[in-house]
Write a protein that holds these residues in place. Structure first.
Motif, PDB file in Angstrom:
ATOM      1  N   VAL A  11      -5.005   0.789   3.914  1.00 18.64           N
ATOM      2  CA  VAL A  11      -5.347   0.615   1.816  1.00 18.64           C
ATOM      3  C   VAL A  11      -6.033   1.090   2.458  1.00 18.64           C
ATOM      4  O   VAL A  11      -6.239   2.420   0.965  1.00 18.64           O
ATOM      5  CB  VAL A  11      -6.081  -0.454   2.369  1.00 18.64           C
ATOM      6  CG1 VAL A  11      -7.123  -0.834   1.159  1.00 18.64           C
ATOM      7  CG2 VAL A  11      -5.298  -1.894   2.206  1.00 18.64           C
ATOM      8  N   VAL A  12      -6.851   2.920   2.951  1.00 19.60           N
ATOM      9  CA  VAL A  12      -7.866   3.700   3.082  1.00 19.60           C
ATOM     10  C   VAL A  12      -6.758   5.280   2.286  1.00 19.60           C
ATOM     11  O   VAL A  12      -7.569   5.417   1.452  1.00 19.60           O
ATOM     12  CB  VAL A  12      -8.167   3.847   4.015  1.00 19.60           C
ATOM     13  CG1 VAL A  12      -8.860   5.079   3.935  1.00 19.60           C
ATOM     14  CG2 VAL A  12      -9.917   2.733   4.133  1.00 19.60           C
ATOM     15  N   THR A  13      -5.724   5.601   3.023  1.00 22.89           N
ATOM     16  CA  THR A  13      -4.691   6.285   3.137  1.00 22.89           C
ATOM     17  C   THR A  13      -4.247   5.932   1.979  1.00 22.89           C
ATOM     18  O   THR A  13      -4.230   7.366   1.178  1.00 22.89           O
ATOM     19  CB  THR A  13      -3.829   6.486   4.436  1.00 22.89           C
ATOM     20  OG1 THR A  13      -3.012   4.790   4.169  1.00 22.89           O
ATOM     21  CG2 THR A  13      -4.464   7.004   5.278  1.00 22.89           C
ATOM     22  N   ILE A  14      -3.725   4.801   1.437  1.00 24.86           N
ATOM     23  CA  ILE A  14      -3.108   4.568  -0.093  1.00 24.86           C
ATOM     24  C   ILE A  14      -4.379   4.946  -0.975  1.00 24.86           C
ATOM     25  O   ILE A  14      -4.156   5.915  -2.472  1.00 24.86           O
ATOM     26  CB  ILE A  14      -2.319   3.460  -0.092  1.00 24.86           C
ATOM     27  CG1 ILE A  14      -1.408   3.072   1.102  1.00 24.86           C
ATOM     28  CG2 ILE A  14      -2.031   2.928  -1.800  1.00 24.86           C
ATOM     29  CD1 ILE A  14      -0.017   4.292   0.497  1.00 24.86           C
ATOM     30  N   LEU A  15      -5.564   4.491  -0.712  1.00 25.45           N
ATOM     31  CA  LEU A  15      -6.674   4.813  -1.997  1.00 25.45           C
ATOM     32  C   LEU A  15      -6.852   6.493  -2.175  1.00 25.45           C
ATOM     33  O   LEU A  15      -7.350   6.870  -3.162  1.00 25.45           O
ATOM     34  CB  LEU A  15      -7.904   3.737  -1.012  1.00 25.45           C
ATOM     35  CG  LEU A  15      -7.798   1.949  -1.625  1.00 25.45           C
ATOM     36  CD1 LEU A  15      -9.131   1.873  -0.951  1.00 25.45           C
ATOM     37  CD2 LEU A  15      -8.014   1.936  -3.412  1.00 25.45           C
ATOM     38  N   VAL A  16      -7.086   6.817  -1.314  1.00 27.96           N
ATOM     39  CA  VAL A  16      -6.901   8.309  -0.817  1.00 27.96           C
ATOM     40  C   VAL A  16      -5.639   9.039  -1.362  1.00 27.96           C
ATOM     41  O   VAL A  16      -6.232   9.603  -2.596  1.00 27.96           O
ATOM     42  CB  VAL A  16      -7.062   8.962   0.976  1.00 27.96           C
ATOM     43  CG1 VAL A  16      -7.349  10.510   0.312  1.00 27.96           C
ATOM     44  CG2 VAL A  16      -8.613   8.149   1.143  1.00 27.96           C
ATOM     45  N   GLY A  17      -4.779   8.604  -0.931  1.00 29.39           N
ATOM     46  CA  GLY A  17      -3.348   9.058  -1.953  1.00 29.39           C
ATOM     47  C   GLY A  17      -3.876   9.233  -3.378  1.00 29.39           C
ATOM     48  O   GLY A  17      -3.713   9.799  -4.383  1.00 29.39           O
TER      49      GLY A  17
END
Length: 344
Positions: free
Chosen positions: A319-325
């Motif tokens: 979730v964190v990485t997708i939010l960053v992307g």
């Protein structure tokens, strides 16, 4: 509420394709099962990954286009996988490499939709290969596994394409002959007045920033953020925002359900059967609704990682990485409105 409802709306005229879901699951897990029984589980995982990534190229409507795209994805993906293993090194060097590959792939759209799709598809195995950091010694096995998995997927795809339910559709389709742009068409884009160059530049910088932020932190698979930027950044700004939102919503819901399954399911055999079922569902609804596909695909990836790491859950990190992307995609969309980066 109306805008949120659009996220869940099915594509006009699209229907679930259970045949595609079945043969992709078969191509992924049958070789893995056979190779595991032969004591080659590590190579089986490479083959499964190759089949999974090659399936992204299964977008053709005719048997000829389907075969060409899958073949190019399998061969090109194997080469890009080997390249990533060979040239991987310090994180700052890999950021430059990602920038260059994503930038060049963005310019390939001057050669038409098929070239644009291929350029887009081949960046994904390259980024994943860099992130694995297996070293030059693993380049040949990784490329061989990818190529074998891609070949198996292509074989099953073409075999099932000739089922009676699809023959009439495929037989009546023809591939139009269109003049192919020359190399000078590509070189003509290397000017600051080219909207395509500005778009490719923004997307490449965004992907490099996404990858770099993760590798600097040294966390779990942060290449997800870079891939999100590559997938969601489009020349159509409204489409970019829609895809970014769909990625965030689908990832959150999928990661939540995956975390529940990982926590509550301790039986590896049952978990494996769930993974096969989720694979069938994900690729059956891919053309029907992108958000629904991402929802199942998120579950699939997290369950596969959990099985490989003996129960480890990366749901929160996903979730964190997708939010960053997605956040980087929003920044790119904002920058594209500035006079210098105006895309139209």
């Amino acid at each position: 509420m109306e805008r949120m409802a659009v996220l869940f709306r099915s594509n006009p005229g699209a229907k679930p394709n259970s045949v595609k879901g079945f043969y992709i699951a078969l191509a992924m897990f049958l070789p893995l099962l056979v190779l595991t029984l032969l004591g080659q589980r590590a190579f089986g995982v490479l083959v499964m990954t190759g089949a999974l990534l090659t399936s992204f190229g299964d977008v053709g409507t005719s048997s000829r286009t389907q075969a060409w795209l899958l073949g190019m994805t399998a061969v090109g993906g194997a080469l890009m996988t080997a390249l990533g293993r060979l040239i991987g090194g310090p994180w700052w060097g890999e950021i430059v490499e990602i920038f260059l590959v994503v930038f060049i792939s963005g310019l390939l759209s001057v050669y038409g939709r098929v070239a644009a799709v291929m350029g887009f598809l081949l960046t994904i195995p390259f980024v994943i290969s860099l992130a694995n950091r297996g070293g030059p010694a693993t380049a040949l096995p990784a490329a061989g596994g990818f190529l074998l998995g891609g070949a198996i997927l292509m074989l099953f795809a073409l075999l099932f394409a000739w089922l009676p339910a699809h023959r009439s559709t495929l037989r009546n389709e023809a591939r139009p002959n269109r003049p192919q742009p020359r190399f000078t068409t590509l070189t003509a884009q290397f000017t600051l007045t080219s909207p395509l160059l500005r778009f490719s530049l923004l997307r490449a910088v965004g992907a490099a920033v996404a990858a770099g932020s993760g590798w600097i932190w040294g966390g779990p698979p942060f290449y997800w953020a870079a891939i999100t930027v590559i997938i969601c950044t489009r020349q159509d700004q409204e489409a970019s925002l829609m895809m970014a939102l769909q990625n965030v919503v689908a990832t959150f819901l999928g990661a939540l359900l995956a975390a529940v399954v990982i926590t509550g399911m301790q039986n590896t055999l049952v978990l494996g059967l769930i993974v096969v079922a989720i694979t069938c569902l994900a690729f059956s609804v891919k053309e029907l609704n992108y958000l629904l596909y991402l929802f199942f695909f998120t579950i699939l990836i997290l369950l596969l990682i959990s099985i490989a790491t003996s129960g480890q859950s990366l749901a929160v990190w996903r979730v964190v990485t997708i939010l960053v992307g997605a956040g980087i995609v929003l920044v790119i969309t904002f920058l594209s409105q500035l006079p210098f980066f105006k895309l139209s």
